[in-house]
Design a protein around this motif. Structure first.
Motif, PDB file in Angstrom:
ATOM      1  N   PRO A 180       0.824  -1.224   0.000  1.00  9.80           N
ATOM      2  CA  PRO A 180       0.000   0.000   0.000  1.00  9.80           C
ATOM      3  C   PRO A 180       0.854   1.269   0.000  1.00  9.80           C
ATOM      4  N   LEU A 181       1.899   1.281   0.840  1.00 12.16           N
ATOM      5  CA  LEU A 181       2.700   2.498   0.927  1.00 12.16           C
ATOM      6  C   LEU A 181       3.552   2.703  -0.316  1.00 12.16           C
ATOM      7  N   LEU A 182       3.738   1.636  -1.048  1.00 12.66           N
ATOM      8  CA  LEU A 182       4.574   1.748  -2.242  1.00 12.66           C
ATOM      9  C   LEU A 182       3.742   2.072  -3.487  1.00 12.66           C
ATOM     10  N   THR A 183       2.421   2.072  -3.336  1.00 15.23           N
ATOM     11  CA  THR A 183       1.591   2.239  -4.534  1.00 15.23           C
ATOM     12  C   THR A 183       1.890   3.496  -5.350  1.00 15.23           C
ATOM     13  N   PRO A 184       2.214   4.635  -4.745  1.00 12.29           N
ATOM     14  CA  PRO A 184       2.531   5.782  -5.614  1.00 12.29           C
ATOM     15  C   PRO A 184       3.712   5.488  -6.538  1.00 12.29           C
ATOM     16  N   VAL A 185       4.680   4.758  -6.008  1.00 17.56           N
ATOM     17  CA  VAL A 185       5.862   4.443  -6.811  1.00 17.56           C
ATOM     18  C   VAL A 185       5.543   3.358  -7.833  1.00 17.56           C
ATOM     19  N   VAL A 186       4.752   2.376  -7.417  1.00 17.59           N
ATOM     20  CA  VAL A 186       4.333   1.339  -8.360  1.00 17.59           C
ATOM     21  C   VAL A 186       3.559   1.990  -9.508  1.00 17.59           C
ATOM     22  N   PHE A 187       2.672   2.881  -9.138  1.00 11.10           N
ATOM     23  CA  PHE A 187       1.868   3.598 -10.124  1.00 11.10           C
ATOM     24  C   PHE A 187       2.774   4.325 -11.114  1.00 11.10           C
ATOM     25  N   PHE A 188       3.741   5.045 -10.572  1.00 12.30           N
ATOM     26  CA  PHE A 188       4.673   5.788 -11.421  1.00 12.30           C
ATOM     27  C   PHE A 188       5.421   4.850 -12.356  1.00 12.30           C
ATOM     28  N   ASN A 189       6.007   3.806 -11.790  1.00 10.09           N
ATOM     29  CA  ASN A 189       6.795   2.886 -12.614  1.00 10.09           C
ATOM     30  C   ASN A 189       5.948   2.227 -13.692  1.00 10.09           C
ATOM     31  N   ALA A 190       4.722   1.858 -13.317  1.00  8.03           N
ATOM     32  CA  ALA A 190       3.866   1.189 -14.292  1.00  8.03           C
ATOM     33  C   ALA A 190       3.548   2.130 -15.447  1.00  8.03           C
ATOM     34  N   ILE A 191       3.171   3.359 -15.124  1.00  6.95           N
ATOM     35  CA  ILE A 191       2.832   4.321 -16.182  1.00  6.95           C
ATOM     36  C   ILE A 191       4.040   4.598 -17.061  1.00  6.95           C
ATOM     37  N   ILE A 192       5.150   4.921 -16.422  1.00  6.00           N
ATOM     38  CA  ILE A 192       6.335   5.306 -17.184  1.00  6.00           C
ATOM     39  C   ILE A 192       6.852   4.141 -18.028  1.00  6.00           C
ATOM     40  N   GLN A 193       6.927   2.972 -17.438  1.00  8.99           N
ATOM     41  CA  GLN A 193       7.446   1.829 -18.205  1.00  8.99           C
ATOM     42  C   GLN A 193       6.533   1.495 -19.377  1.00  8.99           C
ATOM     43  N   THR A 194       5.227   1.666 -19.169  1.00 10.96           N
ATOM     44  CA  THR A 194       4.316   1.383 -20.278  1.00 10.96           C
ATOM     45  C   THR A 194       4.500   2.395 -21.401  1.00 10.96           C
ATOM     46  N   ILE A 195       4.578   3.665 -21.038  1.00  8.93           N
ATOM     47  CA  ILE A 195       4.798   4.689 -22.064  1.00  8.93           C
ATOM     48  C   ILE A 195       6.101   4.413 -22.803  1.00  8.93           C
ATOM     49  N   GLU A 196       7.153   4.115 -22.022  1.00  8.93           N
ATOM     50  CA  GLU A 196       8.455   3.863 -22.637  1.00  8.93           C
ATOM     51  C   GLU A 196       8.411   2.629 -23.532  1.00  8.93           C
ATOM     52  N   ALA A 197       7.681   1.606 -23.098  1.00  8.41           N
ATOM     53  CA  ALA A 197       7.615   0.384 -23.909  1.00  8.41           C
ATOM     54  C   ALA A 197       6.882   0.656 -25.220  1.00  8.41           C
ATOM     55  N   PHE A 198       5.832   1.450 -25.153  1.00  8.45           N
ATOM     56  CA  PHE A 198       5.125   1.796 -26.381  1.00  8.45           C
ATOM     57  C   PHE A 198       6.045   2.560 -27.331  1.00  8.45           C
ATOM     58  N   LYS A 199       6.880   3.418 -26.765  1.00  5.83           N
ATOM     59  CA  LYS A 199       7.772   4.237 -27.593  1.00  5.83           C
ATOM     60  C   LYS A 199       9.088   3.537 -27.893  1.00  5.83           C
ATOM     61  N   SER A 200       9.251   2.314 -27.404  1.00  3.58           N
ATOM     62  CA  SER A 200      10.542   1.639 -27.468  1.00  3.58           C
ATOM     63  C   SER A 200      11.088   1.602 -28.893  1.00  3.58           C
ATOM     64  N   PHE A 201      12.323   2.007 -29.040  1.00  6.07           N
ATOM     65  CA  PHE A 201      12.912   2.162 -30.364  1.00  6.07           C
ATOM     66  C   PHE A 201      14.329   1.595 -30.419  1.00  6.07           C
ATOM     67  N   THR A 202      15.146   2.043 -29.479  1.00  8.49           N
ATOM     68  CA  THR A 202      16.572   1.750 -29.542  1.00  8.49           C
ATOM     69  C   THR A 202      16.911   0.260 -29.590  1.00  8.49           C
ATOM     70  N   PRO A 203      16.317  -0.590 -28.726  1.00  5.86           N
ATOM     71  CA  PRO A 203      16.732  -1.996 -28.757  1.00  5.86           C
ATOM     72  C   PRO A 203      16.545  -2.603 -30.137  1.00  5.86           C
ATOM     73  N   ALA A 204      15.362  -2.421 -30.709  1.00  7.97           N
ATOM     74  CA  ALA A 204      15.107  -3.002 -32.023  1.00  7.97           C
ATOM     75  C   ALA A 204      16.009  -2.372 -33.073  1.00  7.97           C
ATOM     76  N   PHE A 205      16.238  -1.076 -32.921  1.00  7.70           N
ATOM     77  CA  PHE A 205      17.054  -0.374 -33.905  1.00  7.70           C
ATOM     78  C   PHE A 205      18.475  -0.918 -33.932  1.00  7.70           C
ATOM     79  N   ILE A 206      19.063  -1.098 -32.760  1.00  4.98           N
ATOM     80  CA  ILE A 206      20.454  -1.552 -32.780  1.00  4.98           C
ATOM     81  C   ILE A 206      20.555  -3.048 -33.060  1.00  4.98           C
TER      82      ILE A 206
END
Lengths: 315, 294, 429
Positions: free
Chosen positions: A227-253
Motif C-alpha cells: 500500500p505504501l509503495l503504490t505511488p511508486v508502483v503507479f509511477f513505474n507502471a505508467i512510465i514503463q508502459t509509455i516507454e515500452a510503447f515508444k521503445s525504439f533503440t533496442p530493435a534499432f540496434i
C-alpha cells in the motif's frame, strides 16, 4: 472560473471595486505559477511549438526536403484501411508491452526488496545490478546479444549440456522478439532504483509494530509495503508502459534498423522512423506518432481514473 | 521520536542468529549467481577490448588468445580529436543537465504536488502528454527552432531544456514522492507563517534526498548515454561527446576499428559507474525520514 | 530559395526570415572563406579525406570543415539539416539516395560548372552518366566498383576444393556446395551465404537473363515468372545445404561483422569490390575475389561498373562554384590521388588511375584488377533506379526473401507479393 478571470481583466474601476480578488489570486495562484515558471517557459517556448507543428504535419505529405502539402485525413485513412505494416508493427509493440512491462517491474521490485534487507555489500550489489542499464544504447549491445542468442551463442552452449539443440534465437522470427524482451528486462536498473527509493520512504517503525503484533513477513508485505509503495508502483507502471510503447533503440540496434527477421521486431516507432527518415514520409510518420499518443494517452488517463481506488497517498 | 538513533536503524528481521545466517548465505548465493548471469555480456565486452582485432568475431572462447592494451591506446587517439576532449564535453553537458533537472523539475513537482493553482490539472496533463509523443517527429521542428535561436553547434540545445524542466519524467517522479511526504509538515509550517519557498527549501527538499539522488543519477547517466541529441546538434568533432565519438568508430559499410570501439566502450562506462557509486549513498538517506513520519 | 523560406515560415510562423534570406544572397565563390563537407565512413576514410582537405586549403586558401558519421547516423542528420535549411556545401551521396535528393532540389545540378572549374573531359563516361538524374549531373562519382564474390581462399584450401574463377556458373556453385558439405570443415561451413534477398545479386541474375530490376521510366523490368524461378533456385540451394540456413542468414543485419563470411558460416559472400579491404581486417583467413556466378556457361553482362559514392553540392549552398572547384581538386589532383587510393572505389579519371596504381597494396590491387578486367561479365550501365527503389529493397525484397527462406511463403506466393507490392509502392511515389 473562466468567467472570473475574464472579469478580472475588465476595467480598472471593477478591479478597484474588488481588491480582494487580486490579492486572492496572488495568494492562491501566484506561488504555484512561480514554481511552475521554468517549466512553463520551456513548455510554451520549446515544446509546444514543435508538437503542434508535428500535429499539422500529420495532415500533410511532407518529404522533408520540400514544402508539405495538405492532404486532410488521408494519412490516417491509409493507416487504418490500407497499411498492413501499421497493424504488424502495432502487434509487435503490443506484444512487447504486455510481456516486457510486467516482467520487468516484477523483477525490479523483487530485486529491490531483496536489496532492501540491509544485507552486507548492499552498495556493491546495487551497483552490479545497475551495470547493464549503464550501457544504454551502445552499439556494443547488438554484438553482445548476438554472442548470447545466435545459433552458436552462449544460450545454446548451455542448452547443449542438457542435450538440447536450440534455434538461433535472435534471428528466428518466432523467438527474436523475446530476445528484445529479455534485453528490456536485463536493463531493469531504473525501476529498481525507483522502487528502492520508494521502499526507503516507508517508516521502519511500522514494520516493528507489525512484528510485535506477530504479523508474518508476507502479511507485512501485503499490508504495509505494497500500500505504501503504490505511488511508486503507479509511477513505474505508467512510465514503463509509455516507454515500452515508444521503445525504439533496442530493435534499432539489434536488427540494424530493419525490424527483421520478417518484420518480427518491427516496433511501432521503428516503422515510424523508417517512414520518416528512410522513405521520406514525415507527414505519414507524424500521423503514426499522434495515433500512438492517442493510444498511450487513453491508457494513461484510464490509469489515473482508476488510481484513486488503489494508489494511496499520504493526504 | 528523535531522528538520531532512527537513522541507524537498519532493516533487520527478528533476531534468530542461526536461521538468519543461513538465510543470509542463501541470499548472497542467489544475488551473486544472478550477478554473474547479468554481467556475462559485460565480461565479454571487457575481454573483447583486450583481444587481437581479427579474433573478435571469429573466436568462440571468452578468454583472448593474447592480451593487449593496444586497442585502448589506439582508441583513445583513434579519432582526429582525443577522447579527453570528448570526456570533457560529456562532463560539462551531463553536469549542467544534472543541476538543471534537479532544480527545475523539483520546483515544478513541488507546485504540482503541494500548491493549489488554477488549471493545475490541465498543466499536469500537458506535462504527461509531452512524455508520450515519439521524439522522431518533433526533431525537425525543434531543429528549426534552435537554428533560429542560433544554438546549433553549441551545447545550448542539449542543456537549456534541462533548466526548463523539459523532461516530464522527472517532474512526474518527484510529484509521486513529494505526495508521499506527510501533509502535516507543510500545514504546521504554514501555521508558523512559512512561505512556500521556505517549505520547499527547508522541508520538502531535505526530506527528498532519495528521489533527488535518483533524479541526479538518471540524468547524468541518460545524458551521458544520449547520442541522438548530440548527433543532430553538434557538428564539429571538438564538441563531440563520448557516445558520439564511440559511434564514429564503426561504420557498417567500411573499415571499422572494433577493438578501439570496445576499449572505449569500457572506458566510457567508468565515469557513469563512479557517478552511480558516489550518488547511490544518498539513496540511503531516506532512512532519515523514519523518525519524522507519523 | 523560395521553397526554403516557405517551409521556414510554416515551421516557425516567425519573423527571422529577413536575416535568413539575406544570408542566402552571396553569389561569388571567391569570397568563400570556408566550405562545409559531410561524409559517411570510418576513421580510415576520414584520415584520407582530411589529408586532402588540408592539401586543398594549402593550395587554394579555402578552409574545409569536414564532418563524418557512421552510415546509419548520416542520413537522419543530413535530412534534418536539409529540412532545417542548414545543409552542408559538399555532401557525400549514395546511388540509393541521389534521385531522392536531386528531385527535391536538395542537391544542385553541376552542369553549369562543367568545362569551367570542373574538368570532366576524360572522366569515364559510364561514371558520369551514373551521376545524372533526368539528364542533369547531380553527383561526381568518387570511384567505380562492381559487385563481386568474396572468396575465403584459406577455407577452400582447407576443404580441398578448387576456388571458382570468373567462368563459374550456378552449376559450379552447386558442385562447390556439395564438396563443402562432404568436407565438413569448421563445424559445417557452407559454400555461400543466402543471396535470395540480396538486391544486387537479384539484379545481376536478371541482367544475365536480359532483364533488370527497373526500366528507364521507373517501372518493374521483371515479372512474376522470373521471381518464382529465383526463389525456387535459392530454395534448392538452401535445401541442398549449398547456402546457409535462413536462420543463420537472418543474423546478417547489414554491418560487415554480421555477415556469414566474417562469422565463418560460409566460404563465399556476395559483396562489392571496394569492400574487400574492410572485410580482410575482420577475418584471419586470406580473401580473394571473383565475379558472380553465371546463369549458364558463357553468359555475361550481369555486372556493371557502379559509382560507389558521389560528392554532390548542397542545393541551398551559397558557394556552389567553390564547392565544384573542390570536387575538381578531389578527383584530379595527383597528390590527393595518392592519399585517397582506391578507398572509395577505382578513380574515374585515367590520369588519376595512373598515379594511384603503383602505390596500392596487394588487396587494393586485387580490387583494381578485378574491376579493370571484368571482360564479358561487364554489361551496360542500368538506368538510374526510381526514388522508391530503396523502399522496395528494404520492405519487399528483404522481407519476402526471408519469408520464403523460412518457409512462411512458397516461391509462388513470394513472387506474387513481390510484384504486387513493388507496383503498389512505385505507383504511390
Amino acid at each position: 472560473m473562466t468567467a472570473r478571470s475574464l472579469q478580472s481583466g475588465a476595467s480598472a474601476r471593477e478591479r478597484a471595486a474588488t481588491p480582494s480578488l487580486w490579492s486572492r489570486i496572488w495568494q492562491n495562484d501566484a506561488p504555484g505559477y512561480l514554481f511552475l515558471l521554468p517549466w512553463l517557459i520551456g513548455f510554451l517556448g520549446l515544446t509546444i511549438g514543435p508538437m503542434i507543428t508535428s500535429l499539422y504535419l500529420s495532415f500533410t505529405d511532407f518529404d522533408l526536403l520540400t514544402s508539405p502539402d495538405w492532404v486532410g485525413a488521408n494519412n490516417y485513412m491509409r493507416m487504418f484501411t490500407n497499411d498492413p505494416k501499421f497493424w504488424a508493427s502495432m502487434r509487435v509493440t503490443m506484444f512487447f508491452v504486455v510481456f516486457s512491462v510486467p516482467l520487468k517491474l516484477a523483477f525490479a521490485l523483487a530485486v529491490a526488496m531483496l536489496l532492501n534487507r540491509g544485507i552486507k555489500g548492499l552498495p556493491m550489489y546495487r551497483a552490479l545490478f545497475y551495470l547493464p542499464s549503464l550501457l544504454g544504447a551502445s552499439v556494443a549491445i547488438a554484438i553482445l546479444w548476438r554472442q548470447i542468442f545466435a545459433g552458436d551463442g552462449l544460450v545454446n552452449k548451455l542448452l547443449l549440456v542438457f542435450g538440447i539443440e536450440g534455434p538461433s534465437w535472435i534471428s528466428n522470427p518466432k523467438t527474436s522478439l523475446w530476445t528484445l524482451i529479455i534485453l528490456s528486462i536485463w536493463q531493469f536498473g531504473s525501476p529498481m532504483i525507483i522502487f528502492l527509493a520508494g521502499l526507503r520512504q516507508i517508516p521502519q517503525d511500522m514494520y516493528e509494530a507489525a512484528s510485535l503484533d506477530g504479523a508474518s513477513k508476507w502479511r507485512q508485505f501485503v499490508k504495509i509495503t505494497l500500500p505504501l509503495l503504490t505511488p511508486v508502483v503507479f509511477f513505474n507502471a505508467i512510465i514503463q508502459t509509455i516507454e515500452a510503447f515508444k521503445s525504439f533503440t533496442p530493435a534499432f540496434i539489434i536488427s540494424g534498423g530493419t525490424g527483421n527477421p520478417i518484420n518480427s521486431t518491427l516496433f511501432y516507432t521503428l516503422y515510424l522512423y523508417q517512414e520518416a527518415f528512410g522513405f521520406f514520409r514525415m507527414g505519414y510518420a507524424s500521423a503514426l506518432a499522434w495515433v500512438l499518443l492517442a493510444l498511450v494517452g487513453i491508457f494513461t488517463a484510464f490509469s489515473f481514473l482508476t488510481s484513486k481506488y488503489w494508489v494511496h497517498y499520504d493526504e | 521520536m528523535s531522528d538520531g538513533p532512527a537513522k541507524l536503524t537498519v532493516v533487520t528481521g527478528a533476531p534468530a542468529p542461526g536461521r538468519k545466517r543461513l538465510t543470509s548465505i542463501l541470499i548472497h548465493v542467489a544475488l551473486l549467481s544472478a550477478s554473474v548471469l547479468m554481467l556475462y555480456p559485460l565480461l565479454w565486452l571487457l575481454a573483447a577490448s583486450f583481444r587481437p582485432e581479427n579474433e573478435i568475431f571469429t573466436s568462440a572462447s571468452i578468454i583472448p588468445s593474447a592480451w593487449s592494451i593496444d586497442a585502448y591506446i589506439r582508441g583513445w587517439n583513434g579519432l582526429r580529436t582525443s577522447f579527453a576532449t570528448f570526456y570533457l564535453n560529456s562532463f560539462i553537458i551531463s553536469g549542467l543537465s544534472v543541476a538543471g533537472n534537479v532544480i527545475a523539475c523539483s520546483m515544478a513537482a513541488f507546485a504540482f504536488a503541494r500548491l493549489n493553482f488554477r488549471f493545475k490539472n490541465f498543466w499536469f496533463a500537458m506535462m504527461l502528454m509531452t512524455l508520450m509523443l515519439p521524439y522522431q517527429v518533433t526533431l525537425i521542428p525543434q531543429y528549426v527552432l534552435f537554428r533560429q535561436l542560433g544554438w546549433v553547434n553549441t551545447f545550448l540545445p542539449l542543456v537549456v531544456p534541462k533548466f526548463l524542466a523539459a523532461d516530464g519524467f522527472f517532474i512526474f517522479l518527484m510529484v509521486q514522492f513529494f505526495r508521499g511526504l506527510p501533509k502535516e509538515l507543510d500545514e504546521a509550517a504554514q501555521m508558523d507563517g512559512c512561505s512556500p519557498w521556505r517549505i520547499y527549501w527547508k522541508i520538502i527538499l531535505p526530506l527528498s534526498m532519495p528521489v533527488l539522488a535518483t533524479a541526479a543519477i538518471f540524468t547524468f547517466i541518460w545524458t551521458w548515454d544520449d547520442f541522438f541529441g548530440p548527433l543532430i546538434y553538434l557538428s564539429e568533432m571538438k564538441s563531440y561527446t563520448v557516445m558520439l565519438g564511440l559511434r564514429t568508430f564503426t561504420d557498417s559499410t567500411g573499415e571499422s576499428d572494433y577493438g578501439g570501439l570496445f576499449a572505449m566502450s569500457v572506458l566510457s562506462l567508468v565515469p557513469i559507474f563512479l557517478f552511480f557509486l558516489f550518488f547511490q549513498r544518498l539513496l540511503i538517506e531516506g532512512i532519515a525520514t523514519t523518525g519524522m513520519k507519523r | 530559395m523560395t521553397i526554403r523560406i516557405d517551409r521556414r515560415k510554416f515551421l516557425m510562423g516567425s519573423s527571422a526570415l529577413v536575416a535568413a534570406g539575406a544570408a542566402g544572397v552571396m553569389p561569388s565563390w571567391a569570397q568563400a572563406a570556408s566550405l562545409r563537407l559531410t561524409f559517411w565512413g570510418g576513421q580510415a576514410r576520414a584520415d584520407r579525406t582530411y589529408a586532402v582537405t588540408d592539401l586543398y586549403t594549402a593550395a587554394k586558401g579555402t578552409a574545409i570543415e569536414g564532418e563524418f558519421l557512421a552510415w546509419n547516423d548520416y542520413w537522419p542528420k543530413l535530412a534534418t539539416q536539409t529540412a532545417g535549411g542548414n545543409a552542408p556545401d559538399i555532401i557525400q551521396m549514395d546511388y540509393r539516395y541521389i534521385v531522392e535528393y536531386a528531385k527535391r532540389n536538395a542537391i544542385a545540378p553541376l552542369d553549369e560548372f562543367v568545362g569551367g572549374v570542373l574538368d570532366l573531359s576524360t572522366f569515364d563516361q559510364d561514371q558520369l552518366d551514373g551521376g545524372k538524374v533526368d539528364g542533369k549531373l547531380y553527383g561526381i562519382s568518387l570511384g567505380a566498383n562492381s559487385v563481386a564474390m568474396l572468396v575465403n581462399t584459406t577455407a577452400f584450401e582447407e576443404a580441398g576444393v578448387t576456388p571458382p574463377t570468373n567462368d563459374w556458373t550456378f552449376d559450379t556453385l552447386m558442385e562447390i556446395g556439395e564438396a563443402f558439405k562432404a568436407a565438413n570443415i569448421r563445424g559445417g561451413m557452407k559454400a555461400i551465404g543466402d543471396g535470395s534477398y540480396s538486391e544486387p545479386m537479384l539484379q545481376n541474375w536478371l541482367r544475365q537473363r536480359g532483364k533488370d530490376l527497373y526500366t528507364a521510366d521507373g517501372k518493374l523490368a521483371f515479372d512474376e515468372a522470373d521471381a518464382i524461378e529465383w526463389y525456387t533456385m535459392w530454395n534448392k540451394l538452401r535445401d541442398a545445404g549449398v547456402c546457409v540456413s535462413a536462420e543463420d542468414q537472418a543474423i546478417d543485419t547489414g554491418p560487415l561483422e554480421t555477415t556469414m563470411l566474417v562469422l565463418g558460416k560460409s566460404a563465399m559472400l556476395q559483396s562489392n569490390s571496394n569492400q574487400l579491404v574492410a572485410f580482410q581486417t575482420l577475418v584471419q583467413d586470406k580473401l580473394g575475389m571473383v565475379g558472380f556466378p553465371r546463369v549458364a556457361a558463357g553468359v555475361g553482362g550481369g555486372h556493371y561498373r557502379k559509382p560507389s559514392m558521389f560528392f554532390s553540392v548542397g542545393g541551398s549552398s551559397a558557394n556552389k562554384e567553390a564547392a565544384a572547384d573542390f570536387l575538381n581538386f578531389f578527383i584530379s589532383d595527383p597528390e590527393a590521388a595518392k592519399v585517397l587510393g582506391v578507398e572509395r572505389g577505382i578513380p574515374c579519371l585515367p590520369s588519376t588511375r595512373e598515379v594511384v596504381a603503383p602505390t596500392l597494396d596487394e588487396q587494393s590491387q586485387v580490387a583494381l584488377n578485378f574491376v579493370a578486367n571484368l571482360g564479358d561479365l561487364l554489361g551496360a550501365l542500368p538506368p538510374p533506379p526510381p526514388a522508391s527503389a530503396g523502399e522496395i529493397d528494404a520492405s519487399l525484397i528483404r522481407t519476402i526473401g526471408q519469408e520464403v527462406g523460412f518457409g512462411a511463403k512458397t516461391p509462388e506466393e513470394g513472387a506474387r507479393d513481390l510484384i504486387a507490392g513493388a507496383n503498389d509502392i512505385l505507383s504511390r511515389a
